[in-house]
Design a protein around this motif. Structure first.
Motif, PDB file in Angstrom:
ATOM      1  N   GLY A 319      63.998  61.498 -28.821  1.00 53.53           N
ATOM      2  CA  GLY A 319      65.213  60.673 -28.854  1.00 53.53           C
ATOM      3  C   GLY A 319      64.900  59.253 -29.274  1.00 53.53           C
ATOM      4  N   ILE A 320      65.753  58.335 -28.818  1.00 57.81           N
ATOM      5  CA  ILE A 320      65.576  56.913 -29.188  1.00 57.81           C
ATOM      6  C   ILE A 320      64.164  56.468 -28.822  1.00 57.81           C
ATOM      7  CG2 ILE A 320      66.374  54.571 -28.683  1.00 57.81           C
ATOM      8  CD1 ILE A 320      69.055  55.813 -27.874  1.00 57.81           C
ATOM      9  N   MET A 321      63.758  56.783 -27.585  1.00 59.25           N
ATOM     10  CA  MET A 321      62.463  56.300 -27.109  1.00 59.25           C
ATOM     11  C   MET A 321      61.317  57.108 -27.716  1.00 59.25           C
ATOM     12  SD  MET A 321      63.339  53.753 -25.398  1.00 59.25           S
ATOM     13  CE  MET A 321      61.885  53.199 -24.523  1.00 59.25           C
ATOM     14  N   ASP A 340      60.201  68.351 -29.401  1.00 59.19           N
ATOM     15  CA  ASP A 340      61.539  68.386 -28.812  1.00 59.19           C
ATOM     16  C   ASP A 340      61.943  69.856 -28.723  1.00 59.19           C
ATOM     17  OD1 ASP A 340      63.771  65.829 -28.659  1.00 59.19           O
ATOM     18  OD2 ASP A 340      64.565  67.862 -28.451  1.00 59.19           O
ATOM     19  N   ALA A 345      67.152  66.947 -33.184  1.00 62.04           N
ATOM     20  CA  ALA A 345      66.600  65.770 -32.495  1.00 62.04           C
ATOM     21  C   ALA A 345      65.293  65.348 -33.161  1.00 62.04           C
ATOM     22  CB  ALA A 345      66.361  66.078 -31.025  1.00 62.04           C
ATOM     23  N   ALA A 396      59.275  61.835 -22.649  1.00 59.02           N
ATOM     24  CA  ALA A 396      60.422  60.938 -22.891  1.00 59.02           C
ATOM     25  C   ALA A 396      61.682  61.773 -23.100  1.00 59.02           C
ATOM     26  CB  ALA A 396      60.148  60.038 -24.089  1.00 59.02           C
ATOM     27  N   VAL A 397      61.873  62.778 -22.223  1.00 57.80           N
ATOM     28  CA  VAL A 397      63.091  63.596 -22.328  1.00 57.80           C
ATOM     29  C   VAL A 397      64.204  62.904 -21.529  1.00 57.80           C
ATOM     30  CG1 VAL A 397      61.693  65.696 -22.592  1.00 57.80           C
ATOM     31  CG2 VAL A 397      62.619  65.131 -20.344  1.00 57.80           C
ATOM     32  N   GLU A 399      66.943  61.463 -18.922  1.00 60.17           N
ATOM     33  CA  GLU A 399      66.669  60.898 -17.591  1.00 60.17           C
ATOM     34  C   GLU A 399      67.296  61.791 -16.509  1.00 60.17           C
ATOM     35  OE1 GLU A 399      64.611  58.616 -17.094  1.00 60.17           O
ATOM     36  OE2 GLU A 399      65.116  57.426 -15.346  1.00 60.17           O
ATOM     37  N   LYS A 404      62.898  66.627 -16.048  1.00 56.59           N
ATOM     38  CA  LYS A 404      61.593  65.989 -16.223  1.00 56.59           C
ATOM     39  C   LYS A 404      60.522  66.750 -15.438  1.00 56.59           C
ATOM     40  CE  LYS A 404      62.782  61.198 -17.376  1.00 56.59           C
ATOM     41  NZ  LYS A 404      62.275  61.100 -18.729  1.00 56.59           N
ATOM     42  N   VAL A 407      59.685  69.888 -17.289  1.00 57.76           N
ATOM     43  CA  VAL A 407      58.921  69.615 -18.523  1.00 57.76           C
ATOM     44  C   VAL A 407      57.474  69.249 -18.176  1.00 57.76           C
ATOM     45  CG1 VAL A 407      58.694  67.986 -20.453  1.00 57.76           C
ATOM     46  CG2 VAL A 407      60.927  68.970 -19.911  1.00 57.76           C
ATOM     47  N   ASN A 424      58.004  58.321 -19.256  1.00 55.32           N
ATOM     48  CA  ASN A 424      58.679  57.083 -19.651  1.00 55.32           C
ATOM     49  C   ASN A 424      59.966  56.874 -18.845  1.00 55.32           C
ATOM     50  OD1 ASN A 424      59.259  54.785 -21.314  1.00 55.32           O
ATOM     51  ND2 ASN A 424      60.645  56.040 -22.526  1.00 55.32           N
ATOM     52  N   SER A 426      62.822  55.523 -16.572  1.00 54.15           N
ATOM     53  CA  SER A 426      63.082  54.132 -16.204  1.00 54.15           C
ATOM     54  C   SER A 426      63.564  54.018 -14.768  1.00 54.15           C
ATOM     55  CB  SER A 426      64.099  53.499 -17.165  1.00 54.15           C
ATOM     56  OG  SER A 426      65.088  54.412 -17.515  1.00 54.15           O
ATOM     57  N   PHE A 448      58.136  52.224 -21.397  1.00 52.77           N
ATOM     58  CA  PHE A 448      58.349  51.377 -22.575  1.00 52.77           C
ATOM     59  C   PHE A 448      59.745  50.767 -22.483  1.00 52.77           C
ATOM     60  CE2 PHE A 448      55.199  54.386 -24.020  1.00 52.77           C
ATOM     61  CZ  PHE A 448      54.412  53.688 -24.922  1.00 52.77           C
ATOM     62  N   ASN A 450      63.163  49.300 -24.848  1.00 55.06           N
ATOM     63  CA  ASN A 450      63.878  49.624 -26.084  1.00 55.06           C
ATOM     64  C   ASN A 450      64.255  48.338 -26.832  1.00 55.06           C
ATOM     65  OD1 ASN A 450      65.383  51.033 -27.967  1.00 55.06           O
ATOM     66  ND2 ASN A 450      67.170  51.246 -26.644  1.00 55.06           N
TER      67      ASN A 450
HETATM   68  P1  NAD Z   1      67.628  60.462 -25.639  1.00 51.34           P
HETATM   69  O1  NAD Z   1      68.752  61.167 -25.032  1.00 51.34           O
HETATM   70  O2  NAD Z   1      67.858  59.641 -26.855  1.00 51.34           O
HETATM   71  O3  NAD Z   1      66.487  61.518 -25.997  1.00 51.34           O
HETATM   72  C1  NAD Z   1      66.057  62.527 -25.144  1.00 51.34           C
HETATM   73  C2  NAD Z   1      65.459  63.619 -25.990  1.00 51.34           C
HETATM   74  O4  NAD Z   1      64.846  64.556 -25.125  1.00 51.34           O
HETATM   75  C3  NAD Z   1      66.477  64.384 -26.822  1.00 51.34           C
HETATM   76  O5  NAD Z   1      66.049  64.393 -28.168  1.00 51.34           O
HETATM   77  C4  NAD Z   1      66.455  65.780 -26.235  1.00 51.34           C
HETATM   78  O6  NAD Z   1      66.672  66.786 -27.223  1.00 51.34           O
HETATM   79  C5  NAD Z   1      65.053  65.833 -25.700  1.00 51.34           C
HETATM   80  N1  NAD Z   1      64.830  66.835 -24.678  1.00 51.34           N
HETATM   81  C6  NAD Z   1      65.631  67.197 -23.661  1.00 51.34           C
HETATM   82  N2  NAD Z   1      65.030  68.181 -22.935  1.00 51.34           N
HETATM   83  C7  NAD Z   1      63.839  68.406 -23.516  1.00 51.34           C
HETATM   84  C8  NAD Z   1      62.770  69.328 -23.233  1.00 51.34           C
HETATM   85  N3  NAD Z   1      62.836  70.163 -22.223  1.00 51.34           N
HETATM   86  N4  NAD Z   1      61.692  69.298 -24.038  1.00 51.34           N
HETATM   87  C9  NAD Z   1      61.651  68.457 -25.083  1.00 51.34           C
HETATM   88  N5  NAD Z   1      62.624  67.581 -25.399  1.00 51.34           N
HETATM   89  C10 NAD Z   1      63.709  67.576 -24.618  1.00 51.34           C
HETATM   90  O7  NAD Z   1      66.981  59.598 -24.488  1.00 51.34           O
HETATM   91  P2  NAD Z   1      66.159  58.231 -24.585  1.00 51.34           P
HETATM   92  O8  NAD Z   1      67.096  57.077 -24.551  1.00 51.34           O
HETATM   93  O9  NAD Z   1      65.168  58.334 -25.676  1.00 51.34           O
HETATM   94  O10 NAD Z   1      65.416  58.241 -23.180  1.00 51.34           O
HETATM   95  C11 NAD Z   1      64.317  59.056 -22.922  1.00 51.34           C
HETATM   96  C12 NAD Z   1      63.618  58.578 -21.682  1.00 51.34           C
HETATM   97  O11 NAD Z   1      63.231  57.221 -21.830  1.00 51.34           O
HETATM   98  C13 NAD Z   1      64.486  58.602 -20.441  1.00 51.34           C
HETATM   99  O12 NAD Z   1      63.707  58.952 -19.351  1.00 51.34           O
HETATM  100  C14 NAD Z   1      64.975  57.176 -20.309  1.00 51.34           C
HETATM  101  O13 NAD Z   1      65.309  56.816 -18.991  1.00 51.34           O
HETATM  102  C15 NAD Z   1      63.743  56.446 -20.762  1.00 51.34           C
HETATM  103  N6  NAD Z   1      64.009  55.096 -21.244  1.00 51.34           N
HETATM  104  C16 NAD Z   1      65.073  54.869 -22.046  1.00 51.34           C
HETATM  105  C17 NAD Z   1      65.306  53.570 -22.505  1.00 51.34           C
HETATM  106  C18 NAD Z   1      66.469  53.286 -23.406  1.00 51.34           C
HETATM  107  O14 NAD Z   1      66.847  52.119 -23.524  1.00 51.34           O
HETATM  108  N7  NAD Z   1      67.009  54.279 -24.088  1.00 51.34           N
HETATM  109  C19 NAD Z   1      64.438  52.534 -22.127  1.00 51.34           C
HETATM  110  C20 NAD Z   1      63.335  52.819 -21.317  1.00 51.34           C
HETATM  111  C21 NAD Z   1      63.132  54.108 -20.885  1.00 51.34           C
END
Ligand code: NAD
Length: 712
Positions: A319-321, A340, A345, A396-397, A399, A404, A407, A424, A426, A448, A450
């Motif tokens: 995802g984003i992270m 993923d 994704a 980083a799946v 939240e 988690k 995984v 990762n 938060s 990390f 964002n």
């Molecule tokens: P996101 O929703 O953009 O991405 C999550 C990804 O995980 C998706 O691509 C999804 O398909 C994938 N996923 C789900 N289940 C899975 C599995 N079983 N195996 C593999 N992939 C799987 O989320 P995000 O914003 O990237 O956040 C990810 C983590 O980072 C979270 O724990 C979040 O709390 C943490 N985080 C996010 C930010 C932020 O600002 N977005 C900042 C710091 C930490």
């Protein structure tokens, strides 16, 4: 050899060419500390007595010429009273004058870098020759001061007021070609030819008779400063993000004041003004931060010494992270698998990495081949086939604790022995997540921020069962990605969010008292925050904040519980999530020129009207106090609860993770600046606001012991 010290040596050859060489025996860089300056003094005294010398070369035995003054010693001298402080400055001026007034030409051969005091020293020479891969500059403004060893006087006189001010105000080290084009150095030379060329330049000057003396006189002569230029620079300072920093304005006024004076008077003017900045809170904060940064680097290096070697990494969740982490790892030389469960994704993760690389390509920071090479280091996958070979994995799946945990448990079966697993997350407890693992010792948090490529901080969260090696490997991986790692013991919110949420609790209270969110933003931005709390909430995402807030309330119900629902909860219920869907406290759009727009959202005011109780008028100063007190008190608690080891880590975490105004030094240094007793009085004044506004036992004890958070 005429003189041989621990940092400086002086020799003279048969042609009367003396070489004053900086080559510190007990360190990898040359810096101007007390010992070096004392040895320079002795060497120059010897030189003055030697009748055979016809010219002098200044050289370095290190990979850089001189990196600057010793900041630690500097900061200690700043504590001297004004009289002693100025005497100390004048002593160095006298020493530099000895070099500048030698009765023969002098040439500085600058290899690598000459910064700050190192560059100021070279300005005392008649000629400067710079290696073509070298850089020179006066970065003092970034420490809230100006060059106080003659740099503010000599540089503008040498290169003109406009360029001189530009260098002094930007603090940027300048590339060789620019330095030569403006006349800050006289010649460039290939690095391996520098000494030969410097010597040739000196011999040339010896043949030119007294040409060096006329140069010297030109360098000392007063210069003009066009009032229109002053107005233009002044307006530029007002537009800068660092407009709160007093150093820029003081530098402009100083140069304006001394540029038309005779040289000695101008130096005296520089000496006179220096304590104004050096003893101010801005310089104390910024120099303190510099020292804290060094401390963190040292700690990370020590910790990383126990790390497992990392040849390959993996990230789960694209995802984003996950996409950002994959990019950052690849770009800094660690190949990474990105897994993923969803093909789309994975595509998005790769698109995210590609977008960052394309921006860098457009900015000329890399070429197409390098871009492709980095991109090739990211291997997207839907399975665990190649996970046996990775040394560290970042989960980083989404939240969600159950997902988690599943995984992580699955991952444990797929990786080789001793592979370090990190999350990762938060907001989820690292200790709780560790319960899903057979070998929790190989696990810790790696939080990390964002956007990953831009945010400098990584919190490494040590769970109760995390091994030293797991923590060390994670710190080493973060450092290899160019991040500052802070090791944090597990607690709700870890370090940064734990300190952020009391601030948002305070924000909510002010909103409930009917204070306009736009006004709060304006007041907090004027205080120095890059964005006010409402705008920041929109950037983070209101849903993210509301979710994390619930974790904080659960973790610390005694003080973080709200009286009833919060405005942000209502906004999220109304599908107002912030920038991500264009509607939050503000409404976001794009104007006809494609520029992002931001306007206050009427619907926010409607909601506030429904929920808030209008209270007596609150002053701007009260807004600052009510916003800052809960944040600062939580910072104190984090230190006293041992969440991190040092006050430096608390402050650096909040600065790097949240953008706390650097010139205020961080929440703990901010308390130091206010004075412990004054801060306690401020807290007591607001104690009616509830449990987040109560002086902690630890803080009271500090007041009794008169113990600040920082020595410097
Ligand atoms: P996101 O929703 O953009 O991405 C999550 C990804 O995980 C998706 O691509 C999804 O398909 C994938 N996923 C789900 N289940 C899975 C599995 N079983 N195996 C593999 N992939 C799987 O989320 P995000 O914003 O990237 O956040 C990810 C983590 O980072 C979270 O724990 C979040 O709390 C943490 N985080 C996010 C930010 C932020 O600002 N977005 C900042 C710091 C930490």
């Amino acid at each position: 050899m005429i003189y041989s010290g621990k940092c400086v040596t002086l020799s003279c050859d048969s042609e009367g060419i003396a070489e004053l060489r900086f080559d510190r025996q007990d360190g990898s860089v040359n810096k101007l500390d007390r010992l070096t300056l004392a040895e320079l003094h002795e060497a120059l005294e010897n030189l003055q007595l030697d009748p055979d010398v016809r010219g002098l070369l200044l050289t370095s035995g290190k990979s850089a010429f001189i990196v600057g003054a010793d900041i630690t010693e500097f900061a200690n001298n700043f504590k001297l009273d004004n009289f002693a402080f100025k005497a100390w400055l004048r002593q160095t001026h006298k020493l530099f004058g000895m070099l500048e007034n030698l009765p023969y030409p002098t040439v500085a051969a600058i290899n690598g870098m000459a910064l700050g005091g190192g560059f100021e020293l070279s300005l005392c020479c008649d000629y400067r020759i710079l290696a073509d891969d070298g850089r020179v500059g006066l970065p003092e403004v970034s420490l809230g001061i100006y060059p106080g060893w003659g740099g503010s006087v000599r540089l503008p006189r040498l290169v003109g007021a406009q360029t001189g001010l530009d260098w002094l105000l930007s603090g940027r080290p300048q590339h060789a070609a620019i330095a030569e084009s403006v006349g800050a150095v006289d010649r460039l030379a290939a690095a391996d030819q520098l000494l030969l060329q410097a010597r040739a330049l000196l011999l040339e000057q010896l043949e030119n008779g007294n040409d060096y003396l006329s140069r010297r006189n030109r360098k000392w002569a007063p210069i003009d400063l066009d009032p229109a230029l002053v107005d233009q620079i002044s307006a530029q300072i007002d537009r800068r993000p660092g407009k709160h920093y007093p150093a820029s304005r003081v530098i402009l006024e100083l140069v304006q004041q001394h540029c038309t004076l005779a040289f000695d008077e101008a130096i005296e003017c520089e000496v006179d003004t220096f304590p104004v900045l050096a003893k101010g809170t801005e310089a104390r904060s910024l120099i303190g931060l510099f020292l804290s940064d060094q401390l963190l680097k040292r700690k990370a290096k020590q910790t990383a010494a126990h790390a497992r070697r990392i040849d390959k990494a993996a990230v789960v969740g694209a995802g984003i992270m996950g996409g950002g982490i994959a990019y950052q790892s690849a770009a800094t030389g660690t190949p990474i698998l990105m897994k993923d469960i969803n093909g789309d994704a994975l595509e998005l993760g790769l698109t995210e990495a590609d977008a960052i690389l394309s921006k860098q390509l457009a900015r000329g920071k890399l070429n197409t081949a390098k871009k492709q090479a980095i991109f090739d280091q990211i291997e997207a996958t839907l399975d665990y086939d190649r996970f046996q070979s990775v040394d560290i994995v970042v989960e980083a799946v989404v939240e969600n604790r159950k997902i988690k945990a599943a995984v992580l448990s699955e991952l444990e079966q797929q990786v080789g022995e001793g592979t370090v697993l990190t999350s990762n997350t938060s907001s989820i407890s690292i200790n709780r997540l560790a319960e899903s693992l057979l070998a929790p010792e190989n696990f810790c948090g790696m939080h990390f921020f964002n956007p990953v490529h831009a945010m400098p901080l990584v919190e490494v969260i040590r769970g109760d069962k995390s091994s030293d090696q797991a923590v060390a490997t994670t710190v080493a991986y973060a450092a290899s990605m160019g991040k500052t790692a802070i090791v944090v013991n597990d607690c709700p919110g870890f370090l940064v969010n734990r300190i952020l949420f009391p601030y948002y609790n305070a924000f909510n209270r002010l909103l409930m008292d009917g204070v306009d969110f736009q006004r709060i933003d304006r007041v907090m931005e004027a205080f120095g925050w890059p964005m006010g709390p409402a705008y920041l909430a929109d950037v983070i995402g209101l849903d993210t904040l509301v979710h994390a807030d619930a974790v904080m309330v659960e973790g610390f119900p005694q003080r973080m519980l709200h009286d009833g629902g919060t405005l942000m909860q209502s906004m999220v219920r109304g599908e107002r999530l912030g920038q991500k869907n264009g509607r939050g406290f503000y409404r976001y759009g794009v104007d006809e020129n494609g520029k992002r727009t931001k306007e206050a959202e009427d619907a926010t005011y409607d909601l506030v009207e429904l929920m808030a109780t209008a209270m007596p008028e609150v002053s701007d100063a009260e807004i600052v106090e009510r916003m800052m007190i809960p944040m600062c008190l939580e910072a104190v608690r984090c230190l006293d609860d041992g969440i991190v080891e040092t006050a430096a880590e608390v402050d650096m975490g909040v600065i790097l993770g949240l953008g706390f105004p650097r010139f205020r030094g961080g929440p703990l240094r901010y308390i130091d600046h206010l004075g412990l007793n004054a801060f306690v009085a401020q807290v007591e004044k607001h104690s009616i606001q509830g449990p987040l506004y109560q002086v902690t036992t630890g803080l009271r004890q500090r007041c009794v012991d008169n113990q600040c958070f920082f020595d410097q």
